[in-house]
Design an enzyme around this catalytic site. Structure first.
Site, PDB file in Angstrom:
ATOM      1  N   MET A  77      11.703  24.021  -0.223  1.00  0.00           N
ATOM      2  CA  MET A  77      10.854  23.152  -1.027  1.00  0.00           C
ATOM      3  C   MET A  77      11.695  22.238  -1.916  1.00  0.00           C
ATOM      4  O   MET A  77      11.473  21.036  -1.978  1.00  0.00           O
ATOM      5  CB  MET A  77       9.895  23.985  -1.883  1.00  0.00           C
ATOM      6  CG  MET A  77       8.784  23.157  -2.485  1.00  0.00           C
ATOM      7  SD  MET A  77       7.709  24.110  -3.567  1.00  0.00           S
ATOM      8  CE  MET A  77       6.921  25.226  -2.439  1.00  0.00           C
ATOM      9  N   LYS A  81       0.838  -1.211   0.000  1.00  0.00           N
ATOM     10  CA  LYS A  81       0.000   0.000   0.000  1.00  0.00           C
ATOM     11  C   LYS A  81       0.875   1.265   0.000  1.00  0.00           C
ATOM     12  O   LYS A  81       2.057   1.207   0.336  1.00  0.00           O
ATOM     13  CB  LYS A  81      -0.923  -0.011   1.222  1.00  0.00           C
ATOM     14  CG  LYS A  81      -0.210   0.066   2.552  1.00  0.00           C
ATOM     15  CD  LYS A  81      -1.149  -0.240   3.712  1.00  0.00           C
ATOM     16  CE  LYS A  81      -0.397  -0.150   5.025  1.00  0.00           C
ATOM     17  NZ  LYS A  81      -1.169  -0.664   6.161  1.00  0.00           N
ATOM     18  N   TYR A 117      16.281  30.135   4.774  1.00  0.00           N
ATOM     19  CA  TYR A 117      15.129  30.924   5.221  1.00  0.00           C
ATOM     20  C   TYR A 117      15.241  31.251   6.705  1.00  0.00           C
ATOM     21  O   TYR A 117      15.572  30.392   7.513  1.00  0.00           O
ATOM     22  CB  TYR A 117      13.822  30.153   4.990  1.00  0.00           C
ATOM     23  CG  TYR A 117      13.366  30.172   3.551  1.00  0.00           C
ATOM     24  CD1 TYR A 117      13.018  31.376   2.933  1.00  0.00           C
ATOM     25  CD2 TYR A 117      13.277  28.994   2.822  1.00  0.00           C
ATOM     26  CE1 TYR A 117      12.590  31.395   1.611  1.00  0.00           C
ATOM     27  CE2 TYR A 117      12.848  29.005   1.504  1.00  0.00           C
ATOM     28  CZ  TYR A 117      12.510  30.210   0.902  1.00  0.00           C
ATOM     29  OH  TYR A 117      12.085  30.226  -0.387  1.00  0.00           O
ATOM     30  N   ARG A 177     -10.929   0.216  15.042  1.00  0.00           N
ATOM     31  CA  ARG A 177     -10.713   1.102  13.909  1.00  0.00           C
ATOM     32  C   ARG A 177     -11.606   0.626  12.766  1.00  0.00           C
ATOM     33  O   ARG A 177     -12.563   1.282  12.424  1.00  0.00           O
ATOM     34  CB  ARG A 177      -9.229   1.077  13.517  1.00  0.00           C
ATOM     35  CG  ARG A 177      -8.844   2.097  12.477  1.00  0.00           C
ATOM     36  CD  ARG A 177      -7.363   2.076  12.168  1.00  0.00           C
ATOM     37  NE  ARG A 177      -6.949   0.864  11.466  1.00  0.00           N
ATOM     38  CZ  ARG A 177      -5.724   0.663  10.979  1.00  0.00           C
ATOM     39  NH1 ARG A 177      -4.794   1.590  11.124  1.00  0.00           N
ATOM     40  NH2 ARG A 177      -5.421  -0.454  10.352  1.00  0.00           N
TER      41      ARG A 177
END
Ligand SMILES: *Cc1c(COP(=O)(O)O)cnc(C)c1O
Length: 341
Positions: free
Chosen positions: A294, A33, A249, A118
């Site tokens: 980023m 998954k 930054y 769950r």
């Protein structure tokens, strides 16, 4: 772009160790998954097939369809909108209400809530579930559960295991009563599998152990499992800075001395956790300076290529999270290459 190297030898080493515990390759259901825990769905499916893994577990039908040609058996765990009938794909019944959403003749597996609260039907709903599955004309092949604390050395795991023993017993009786064939049972994820020497279920759903980043207490002696994925990045530029210069930054990093810095082409845009800022060190000892941008990250290194990590657990420890999050955050766009060492 950053790039990922997948170590095939380590993956096969892990599968060897897992197959010893499951007592056979045919009992490994590899959990693929979330883009195979960030490793790349098709890359991992293809290697697993080569090794001889026949079973896979995914979240969605889209994932199942992409890997249909690699496996004999695929279990879809998540919610299913349109369950296409398939010889290979099985769908999870996560609650009573979902039973009549499946078409007549669909292969299903019933998830039972033995304590995690769950997904899955309540243990008290077993008979109702069997009856509705029969009414809907579904093919019930298995009953399974999931542990909430298999990675913690407490008694909870035993308590849930005991609950599942009762579920199995009751399910066998109900299967006879409602005329289903013999059922398969499974309950173990990675941590749960390695807690028992006497594993005797029909399969184990193994994710993180196969990727070599299992997070369990030392008591479980699993040091021989090896991480499969390493993240690399290429240098975009270098610069010399003076003591007192600030970097990135917010200027968070202040250079204590004159030094050379390399800027590398990866960042949180590639899925690298931003929590991993100032102070993180690569396996080769290069220190990350300043915040992660980023698409850029700066290290005390001027190497052409940098190994960002080769064990997601090191990053997880630093970022106060778990290896699962570090790995599944890696974007599918990053190029993945399989290497044999
Ligand atoms: C993700 C998942 C697994 C695999 O867990 P690991 O800890 O990675 O081995 C097994 N079963 C279910 C139901 C899951 O959701």
């Amino acid at each position: 772009m950053a790039y990922i190297i997948l170590n095939k030898n380590n993956f096969f080493n892990n599968l060897d160790i897992i197959a010893k515990s499951t007592k056979g390759r045919d009992k490994i259901a590899l959990v693929l998954k979330d883009n195979a825990y960030g490793h790349g769905l098709l890359e991992m499916a293809s290697m697993a097939k080569e090794y001889g893994v026949e079973k896979a577990v995914v979240r969605t039908i889209e994932e199942a369809q992409k890997i249909e040609s690699f496996f004999e058996y695929i279990l879809v765990l998540g919610r299913t909108q349109t369950a296409l009938k398939s010889q290979k794909i099985r769908y999870t019944i996560n609650d009573i209400a979902s039973i009549d959403k499946f078409e007549h003749g669909t292969k299903v597996e019933l998830k039972v809530d033995t304590g995690m609260h769950r997904n899955g039907i309540a243990m008290s709903e077993l008979e109702e579930a069997f009856s509705k599955i029969k009414e809907a004309g579904l093919i019930l092949e298995a009953v399974f559960t999931h542990h909430r604390s298999s990675d913690e050395l407490t008694s909870e795991w035993f308590w849930q295991k005991e609950n599942f023993v009762n579920v199995k017993e009751k399910s066998r009786e109900l299967a006879l009563e409602f005329g289903f064939g013999s059922l398969r049972f499974h309950s173990s994820n990675s941590a749960s599998l390695f807690r028992q020497l006497d594993f005797d279920e029909d399969m184990a759903r193994v994710g993180i152990a196969a990727y070599g980043c299992i997070e369990v207490p030392d008591a479980l002696h699993l040091k021989e499992l090896k991480p499969v994925l390493s993240l690399w990045a290429s240098r975009v530029s270098t610069r010399e800075i003076k003591a007192g210069d600030r970097v990135g930054y917010g200027g968070d990093y202040v250079a204590a001395e004159d030094c050379v810095l390399g800027n590398y082409d990866f960042g949180y845009g590639d899925g690298f956790l931003r929590a991993c800022a100032c102070g993180y060190k690569t396996p080769d000892g290069a220190e990350l300076v300043g915040r992660i941008s980023m698409d850029n990250s700066t290290f005390k290194s001027d190497k052409e290529k940098i190994l960002v990590f080769d064990d997601a657990r090191d990053v997880a420890l630093f970022a106060k999270t778990i290896s699962y999050e570090v790995l599944t955050s890696l974007k599918p766009e990053i190029k993945r290459t399989v290497a044999e060492f």
